[in-house]
Design an enzyme around this catalytic site. Structure first.
Site, PDB file in Angstrom:
ATOM      1  CG  HIS A  75      -0.373   0.056   2.543  1.00 40.78           C
ATOM      2  ND1 HIS A  75       0.024   1.235   3.137  1.00 40.78           N
ATOM      3  CD2 HIS A  75      -0.118  -0.923   3.453  1.00 40.78           C
ATOM      4  CE1 HIS A  75       0.488   0.985   4.346  1.00 40.78           C
ATOM      5  NE2 HIS A  75       0.421  -0.321   4.563  1.00 40.78           N
ATOM      6  CG  ASP A  77      -2.153   4.421   2.982  1.00 45.50           C
ATOM      7  OD1 ASP A  77      -1.910   3.336   2.428  1.00 45.50           O
ATOM      8  OD2 ASP A  77      -2.888   4.523   3.986  1.00 45.50           O
ATOM      9  CG  ASP A 115       2.961   0.032   7.950  1.00 43.44           C
ATOM     10  OD1 ASP A 115       2.535  -0.539   6.942  1.00 43.44           O
ATOM     11  OD2 ASP A 115       2.276   0.206   8.971  1.00 43.44           O
ATOM     12  CD  GLU A 145      -3.079  -1.239   5.446  1.00 44.54           C
ATOM     13  OE1 GLU A 145      -3.199  -2.284   6.105  1.00 44.54           O
ATOM     14  OE2 GLU A 145      -2.498  -0.223   5.897  1.00 44.54           O
ATOM     15  CD  GLU A 146      -1.110   2.027   7.705  1.00 42.15           C
ATOM     16  OE1 GLU A 146      -1.834   1.570   8.602  1.00 42.15           O
ATOM     17  OE2 GLU A 146       0.034   1.606   7.483  1.00 42.15           O
ATOM     18  CG  HIS A 458       0.679   2.388  12.873  1.00 43.72           C
ATOM     19  ND1 HIS A 458      -0.500   1.676  13.018  1.00 43.72           N
ATOM     20  CD2 HIS A 458       1.107   2.122  11.617  1.00 43.72           C
ATOM     21  CE1 HIS A 458      -0.768   1.018  11.908  1.00 43.72           C
ATOM     22  NE2 HIS A 458       0.203   1.263  11.036  1.00 43.72           N
TER      23      HIS A 458
END
Length: 485
Positions: A75, A77, A115, A145-146, A458
Site C-alpha cells: 500500500h 499511504d 509501513d 490502507e491505514e 505507527h
C-alpha cells in the site's frame, strides 16, 4: 554505515525517492502520479482504477513465459505521526531519515513510512531491474490502507489477474503470514452545550507524553500504556472525591495506533486544588511502576490554566464512566493449541477529541473469529450507548482464513529453508491485512505475506532493520524464480 552503503542499493534508492513524496492516507495523489510516470518512463503497461489503485505489469524474462502471473502488492499511504514538539507538514515535507545504532533506519521525529513504503520500494526495484528471473508480474499499489482499506474495498474483481499474490506489508523477517484478523471501528459521540463553571472553581491542565504506543493489532498484547485510559483513570478517581467539571480531553490520532500522549483540562473547587495536585503525584508514581518495563520514559505535567466553559456535569460523568468501563486490550487468545500464543480478539481505544459541542471517541476491535469480532464490537457499542452517546460502527473488513493446501506457502517456506538454512515461522497475524478483502473478491487466490523487520510502526519511533531488507529481497527473488509453471 552511511545511507549510500545500504543494501540492496536498488531497493533503498527507491525508498529514498518514495520518502520525498508526501503520501498521507487519503492524500496519495502525488504517489499515484509518481507511479504513473515511473511506468511510462520504463515503457511498462499500467492502469489506475477509479479508487486510485495502481497496477503495473512486467513481462516474464526469457524462459519463464509459461509461469502463472504473480502479484506483488503493497500500500502506498503511510501513517502520519510526529513528536509533539516537531515542526513538520506531512502534506509538503519529505521524510528525513538517518541510521541508528549502525543497523536501523529511522526518521527525525516522525513516522518513517516503511509501513508500507519499503514494500513499494521492493516492487519498484523489481520493475526497474533487468537481471532478475521471473514469470509475468503484476505490481499492485493500493491506496488508503491505514485509515479505511479504501483501495482494497474499492478494487473491483478483475483488476488483478494473477493466480498467486505476495503481500509485502508484514513486519517480521523470518515469519510468513498466512492469515489475518478482521476488524471493525466503533465511534461514539457525546453531544452537549457548554456552560460556565461555578464561580469558585479552579482550572487545571494535566498531560502525559513519552509513551511507546504502537500498532493496535500487532502490539496490543505487549502491555503498553494507553494515554486515554490513563487520563481517564485519574478523572474517575477524582470524580469519586469531588465534583470535577471537564472542559477538554484530547488524545490519540489514528484509529489503528495505541495513543502515546494526551491532555485534559478540568475544573475543581478551589479548596480542593492542592488535594488534586497531591493525588496526581501519587497517581503518576503508581502508573510508572505499573508500566516500568514497557513505558519507562513517561513525562507528566500538571498546572493551572485559564478559565473556560465546561461540559455539562452529567455528560462529563457519563463520558468518564464509559471510558473507565470500556474494554481495552486483549479479550481472548487463540483457542487452537498450535496458535495459543496469538491474540484472537482485542479492542483499542484509539482517540478522544473534544470540540465546542461534542466529544468524539474512536476505537477499533479486531478478531480472527468473525463472530467474536461482532461480540467484541457490540460490547464496546453497548458501553457507550448506556452512557448516552451516539454510536456508529464501520462495515468492517473480513479476516483472511488460512489455506492449508497453499502451494505458494509451500514454495515460500522451501525457498526460505534453502536460502537461510532454517525454518521460517508460518503464522497468522492479529493485525488486518488487505489479503482479507482480496480473499473475498478473488476466491481461490493463493496468498502469503512477508517483509523486513519493522519496530514501533505507527509512531515517531518507527524503524526498519536494514539487514533484513536484503534477506527479504533475496528470499522474494528465489520465490519468483520457483513459482511452478
Amino acid at each position: 554505515m552511511n545511507k549510500n552503503e545500504l543494501k540492496p542499493a536498488r531497493v533503498f534508492e527507491q525508498f529514498a525517492k518514495i520518502n520525498e513524496i508526501p503520501r498521507p492516507s487519503k492524500h496519495e495523489e502525488k504517489m499515484i502520479a509518481y507511479l504513473e510516470t515511473f511506468a511510462k518512463e520504463h515503457h511498462l503497461e499500467y492502469k489506475v482504477d477509479e479508487t486510485g489503485n495502481v497496477l503495473i505489469k512486467k513481462a516474464a524474462t526469457p524462459g519463464y513465459e509459461n509461469k502463472p502471473v504473480t502479484i506483488l502488492q503493497s500500500h502506498m499511504d503511510m501513517v502520519c505521526d510526529k513528536l509533539v514538539d516537531v515542526d513538520f507538514n506531512f502534506h509538503t515535507d519529505p521524510i528525513q531519515t538517518y541510521i541508528e545504532d549502525g543497523e536501523w533506519l529511522t526518521a527525525k521525529g516522525t513516522t518513517l513510512g516503511a509501513d508500507d513504503g519499503i514494500g513499494c520500494a521492493i516492487e519498484l526495484a523489481i520493475l526497474d531491474s533487468e537481471d532478475i528471473e521471473h514469470g509475468p508480474i503484476e505490481c499492485v499499489f493500493t491506496r488508503d490502507e491505514e485509515t479505511g482499506l479504501t483501495g482494497a474495498f474499492g478494487m473491483k474483481p478483475g483488476f488483478m489477474s494473477g493466480k498467486y499474490l505476495i503481500n509485502l506489508d508484514s513486519e517480521d523477517e523470518g515469519i510468513i503470514f498466512v492469515s489475518c484478523a478482521g476488524g471493525i471501528n466503533t465511534a461514539a459521540t457525546f453531544n452537549f452545550t457548554r456552560e460556565d463553571a461555578p464561580a469558585d472553581y479552579f482550572f487545571m491542565e494535566a498531560s502525559i507524553k513519552g509513551l511507546i504506543g504502537g500498532h493496535s493489532g500487532d502490539d496490543i498484547n505487549k502491555k503498553r500504556a494507553n494515554a486515554i485510559k490513563i487520563l481517564t483513570r485519574f478523572l474517575y478517581l477524582e470524580h469519586d472525591k469531588m465534583p470535577v467539571r471537564l472542559a477538554q480531553f484530547n488524545s490519540g490520532k489514528m484509529h489503528n495506533a495505541i495513543p502515546r500522549d494526551g491532555k485534559i483540562i478540568f475544573a475543581v473547587p478551589a479548596t480542593e486544588k492542592e488535594t488534586v495536585r497531591a493525588d496526581w503525584n501519587v497517581f503518576c508514581t503508581e502508573v510508572e511502576d505499573e508500566f516500568h518495563v514497557t513505558d519507562g520514559n513517561m513525562e507528566w505535567y500538571m498546572g493551572s490554566t485559564d478559565v473556560q466553559q465546561v461540559i455539562p456535569e452529567q455528560v462529563s460523568v457519563n463520558f468518564v464512566r464509559a471510558l473507565q468501563a470500556v474494554d481495552n486490550g486483549v479479550l481472548a487468545m487463540c483457542q487452537d493449541e498450535a496458535l495459543a500464543w496469538m491474540v484472537e480478539t482485542s479492542s483499542n481505544i484509539a482517540s478522544v477529541q473534544s470540540e465546542e459541542n461534542k466529544i468524539e471517541i474512536v476505537s477499533s476491535q479486531r478478531s480472527n473469529v468473525m463472530s467474536n469480532l461482532k461480540n467484541m464490537s457490540n460490547s464496546v457499542k453497548a458501553c457507550f450507548e448506556l452512557a448516552g452517546a451516539e454510536v456508529k460502527q464501520s462495515d468492517g473488513y473480513p479476516a483472511w482464513k488460512m489455506n492449508a493446501d497453499s502451494k505458494l506457502t509451500k514454495i515460500t517456506v522451501e525457498c526460505y529453508k534453502k536460502r537461510f538454512g532454517k525454518e521460517p515461522k508460518v503464522v497468522g497475524i492479529h493485525a488486518g491485512l488487505e489479503c482479507g478483502l482480496f480473499s473475498e473478491k478473488y476466491p481461490g487466490m493463493d496468498m502469503v505475506s512477508f517483509g523486513p523487520t519493522l519496530r514501533f510502526v505507527h509512531t515517531p519511533d518507527e524503524k526498519l532493520l536494514i539487514p533484513t531488507v536484503q534477506m527479504v529481497w533475496d528470499h522474494l527473488l528465489d520465490v519468483l524464480k520457483n513459482i511452478p509453471a
